[in-house]
Motif scaffolding. Structure first.
Motif, PDB file in Angstrom:
ATOM      1  N   LYS A 148      47.138  20.891  81.460  1.00 31.36           N
ATOM      2  CA  LYS A 148      48.462  21.284  81.923  1.00 31.36           C
ATOM      3  C   LYS A 148      48.527  22.801  81.929  1.00 31.36           C
ATOM      4  CE  LYS A 148      50.891  17.185  80.504  1.00 31.36           C
ATOM      5  NZ  LYS A 148      50.911  16.591  81.798  1.00 31.36           N
ATOM      6  N   GLY A 149      49.273  23.350  82.874  1.00 29.36           N
ATOM      7  CA  GLY A 149      49.394  24.789  82.953  1.00 29.36           C
ATOM      8  C   GLY A 149      50.441  25.187  83.954  1.00 29.36           C
ATOM      9  N   GLU A 150      50.574  26.504  84.083  1.00 32.91           N
ATOM     10  CA  GLU A 150      51.651  27.040  84.890  1.00 32.91           C
ATOM     11  C   GLU A 150      51.137  28.122  85.832  1.00 32.91           C
ATOM     12  OE1 GLU A 150      55.587  28.054  83.023  1.00 32.91           O
ATOM     13  OE2 GLU A 150      54.790  30.059  83.450  1.00 32.91           O
ATOM     14  N   VAL A 151      51.633  28.080  87.064  1.00 31.11           N
ATOM     15  CA  VAL A 151      51.388  29.124  88.038  1.00 31.11           C
ATOM     16  C   VAL A 151      52.686  29.910  88.193  1.00 31.11           C
ATOM     17  CG1 VAL A 151      50.825  29.633  90.451  1.00 31.11           C
ATOM     18  CG2 VAL A 151      49.629  27.780  89.252  1.00 31.11           C
ATOM     19  N   LEU A 152      52.585  31.220  88.066  1.00 24.51           N
ATOM     20  CA  LEU A 152      53.745  32.095  88.226  1.00 24.51           C
ATOM     21  C   LEU A 152      53.858  32.476  89.698  1.00 24.51           C
ATOM     22  CD1 LEU A 152      55.991  33.645  86.705  1.00 24.51           C
ATOM     23  CD2 LEU A 152      54.387  35.579  86.582  1.00 24.51           C
ATOM     24  N   ALA A 166      52.388  22.035  96.844  1.00 19.84           N
ATOM     25  CA  ALA A 166      50.970  21.699  96.955  1.00 19.84           C
ATOM     26  C   ALA A 166      50.240  21.730  95.616  1.00 19.84           C
ATOM     27  CB  ALA A 166      50.291  22.669  97.932  1.00 19.84           C
ATOM     28  N   LEU A 167      50.938  22.091  94.540  1.00 20.52           N
ATOM     29  CA  LEU A 167      50.291  22.129  93.232  1.00 20.52           C
ATOM     30  C   LEU A 167      49.928  20.721  92.775  1.00 20.52           C
ATOM     31  CD1 LEU A 167      52.573  24.727  91.403  1.00 20.52           C
ATOM     32  CD2 LEU A 167      50.172  25.046  92.050  1.00 20.52           C
ATOM     33  N   PRO A 168      48.758  20.551  92.169  1.00 18.90           N
ATOM     34  CA  PRO A 168      48.372  19.223  91.691  1.00 18.90           C
ATOM     35  C   PRO A 168      49.200  18.802  90.479  1.00 18.90           C
ATOM     36  CG  PRO A 168      46.725  20.855  91.065  1.00 18.90           C
ATOM     37  CD  PRO A 168      47.726  21.562  91.925  1.00 18.90           C
ATOM     38  N   GLY A 169      49.190  17.514  90.183  1.00 28.04           N
ATOM     39  CA  GLY A 169      49.893  16.992  89.023  1.00 28.04           C
ATOM     40  C   GLY A 169      49.450  17.677  87.741  1.00 28.04           C
ATOM     41  N   GLY A 170      50.382  17.930  86.855  1.00 32.05           N
ATOM     42  CA  GLY A 170      50.081  18.589  85.591  1.00 32.05           C
ATOM     43  C   GLY A 170      50.169  20.102  85.661  1.00 32.05           C
ATOM     44  N   VAL A 171      50.208  20.641  86.875  1.00 35.15           N
ATOM     45  CA  VAL A 171      50.343  22.090  87.038  1.00 35.15           C
ATOM     46  C   VAL A 171      51.771  22.364  87.486  1.00 35.15           C
ATOM     47  CG1 VAL A 171      49.536  24.151  88.247  1.00 35.15           C
ATOM     48  CG2 VAL A 171      47.905  22.357  87.635  1.00 35.15           C
ATOM     49  N   THR A 172      52.476  23.123  86.690  1.00 27.41           N
ATOM     50  CA  THR A 172      53.867  23.451  86.982  1.00 27.41           C
ATOM     51  C   THR A 172      53.938  24.874  87.529  1.00 27.41           C
ATOM     52  OG1 THR A 172      54.244  24.261  84.731  1.00 27.41           O
ATOM     53  CG2 THR A 172      54.695  21.914  85.152  1.00 27.41           C
ATOM     54  N   HIS A 173      55.140  25.277  87.848  1.00 25.90           N
ATOM     55  CA  HIS A 173      55.332  26.647  88.324  1.00 25.90           C
ATOM     56  C   HIS A 173      56.620  27.223  87.753  1.00 25.90           C
ATOM     57  CE1 HIS A 173      57.810  24.380  91.165  1.00 25.90           C
ATOM     58  NE2 HIS A 173      58.499  25.494  91.332  1.00 25.90           N
ATOM     59  N   GLU A 174      56.621  28.519  87.651  1.00 25.11           N
ATOM     60  CA  GLU A 174      57.803  29.290  87.282  1.00 25.11           C
ATOM     61  C   GLU A 174      57.951  30.395  88.306  1.00 25.11           C
ATOM     62  OE1 GLU A 174      60.237  29.281  84.909  1.00 25.11           O
ATOM     63  OE2 GLU A 174      59.488  27.338  84.233  1.00 25.11           O
ATOM     64  N   TRP A 175      59.174  30.868  88.488  1.00 26.61           N
ATOM     65  CA  TRP A 175      59.434  31.984  89.385  1.00 26.61           C
ATOM     66  C   TRP A 175      59.597  33.251  88.565  1.00 26.61           C
ATOM     67  CZ3 TRP A 175      59.648  31.941  94.700  1.00 26.61           C
ATOM     68  CH2 TRP A 175      59.602  30.680  95.308  1.00 26.61           C
ATOM     69  N   LEU A 204      44.184  27.109  99.667  1.00 22.19           N
ATOM     70  CA  LEU A 204      44.336  28.311  98.838  1.00 22.19           C
ATOM     71  C   LEU A 204      44.861  27.951  97.452  1.00 22.19           C
ATOM     72  CD1 LEU A 204      45.418  31.786  99.725  1.00 22.19           C
ATOM     73  CD2 LEU A 204      46.764  30.613  98.004  1.00 22.19           C
ATOM     74  N   VAL A 205      45.855  27.090  97.386  1.00 17.76           N
ATOM     75  CA  VAL A 205      46.390  26.652  96.095  1.00 17.76           C
ATOM     76  C   VAL A 205      45.295  25.977  95.275  1.00 17.76           C
ATOM     77  CG1 VAL A 205      47.992  25.009  95.014  1.00 17.76           C
ATOM     78  CG2 VAL A 205      48.799  26.538  96.825  1.00 17.76           C
ATOM     79  N   ALA A 206      44.466  25.173  95.924  1.00 22.73           N
ATOM     80  CA  ALA A 206      43.366  24.496  95.216  1.00 22.73           C
ATOM     81  C   ALA A 206      42.366  25.509  94.665  1.00 22.73           C
ATOM     82  CB  ALA A 206      42.667  23.506  96.145  1.00 22.73           C
ATOM     83  N   VAL A 207      42.061  26.546  95.428  1.00 22.22           N
ATOM     84  CA  VAL A 207      41.137  27.586  94.962  1.00 22.22           C
ATOM     85  C   VAL A 207      41.732  28.320  93.757  1.00 22.22           C
ATOM     86  CG1 VAL A 207      40.082  29.810  95.585  1.00 22.22           C
ATOM     87  CG2 VAL A 207      39.970  27.890  97.180  1.00 22.22           C
ATOM     88  N   LEU A 208      43.017  28.647  93.820  1.00 24.85           N
ATOM     89  CA  LEU A 208      43.673  29.339  92.703  1.00 24.85           C
ATOM     90  C   LEU A 208      43.686  28.470  91.446  1.00 24.85           C
ATOM     91  CD1 LEU A 208      45.251  31.756  91.562  1.00 24.85           C
ATOM     92  CD2 LEU A 208      47.339  30.677  92.475  1.00 24.85           C
ATOM     93  N   VAL A 209      44.042  27.208  91.600  1.00 29.05           N
ATOM     94  CA  VAL A 209      44.080  26.297  90.451  1.00 29.05           C
ATOM     95  C   VAL A 209      42.682  26.141  89.850  1.00 29.05           C
ATOM     96  CG1 VAL A 209      44.493  23.888  89.788  1.00 29.05           C
ATOM     97  CG2 VAL A 209      46.198  25.122  91.140  1.00 29.05           C
TER      98      VAL A 209
END
Length: 189
Positions: free
Chosen positions: A3-7, A29-38, A172-177
């Motif tokens: 689990k993790g977060e993308v800012l 487009a983020l995979p399950g378990g990956v959240t985001h914050e603004w 691109l999201v997949a590469v970043l994750v």
């Protein structure tokens, strides 16, 4: 997948920002378990001055650095102003790049995307932003996405109208994750 977060960071402060719309599409487009914050508060940052960057920097700066440090990865969407990075976004990168070399961006996986109403999709601003991020020590992923004609690029649902751009954003999201989580997986976390 850990689990993790993308800012998510928008370089545009405008209501109805095309770059914020692009980040919303990326968040979907983020995979399950990956959240985001603004990331909020860029507009509240004072102009960078080394004189103000001592043991007690301004609260907005502390919050910026804390938000970046807490995320596993950062996704920045930038518009292009006069062929370059908007001043507010560049100022945020300047604050985040300190103290050097042990700053919040150091070895942080970061991706840069952009949208503009012009035909080139903020490619110059993206290139300059990547250069600043690399200089600050970020691990900038080798992927990009430029959305030109941004005023017509999104469906009412918020998705990108062009299937090729939508696929490019997912890739691109997949590469970043992968850049953020593969080191964790190989370390046994």
């Amino acid at each position: 997948m850990p689990k993790g977060e993308v800012l998510l960071v928008s370089g545009s402060f405008r209501r109805g920002s095309h770059n914020a719309a692009l980040l919303r599409a990326a968040a979907n487009a983020l995979p399950g378990g990956v959240t985001h914050e603004w990331l909020t508060g860029i507009a509240a940052l004072p102009l960078y001055s080394e004189d103000d960057d001592g043991e007690r920097p301004p609260l907005a700066v502390e919050e910026l650095r804390r938000a970046i440090a807490a995320a596993e990865a950062v996704l920045i969407a930038t518009p292009e102003y006069n062929g370059s990075v908007p001043g507010g976004l560049k100022n945020a990168i300047d604050w985040a790049s300190r103290p050097f070399p042990a700053n919040a961006l150091r070895d942080k996986p970061v991706a840069v995307i952009g949208a503009s109403t012009g035909i080139f999709g903020a490619i110059w601003a993206q290139a300059e932003l990547r250069k600043s991020l690399r200089t600050a020590g970020a691990r900038v992923v080798d992927a990009d996405l430029a959305v030109g004609g941004a005023h017509d690029a999104f469906l009412p649902s918020g998705e990108l109208r062009d299937p090729g751009l939508a696929t490019g954003l997912r890739d691109l999201v997949a590469v970043l994750v992968a850049a953020a989580f593969e080191p964790l997986l190989t370390d046994g976390h």
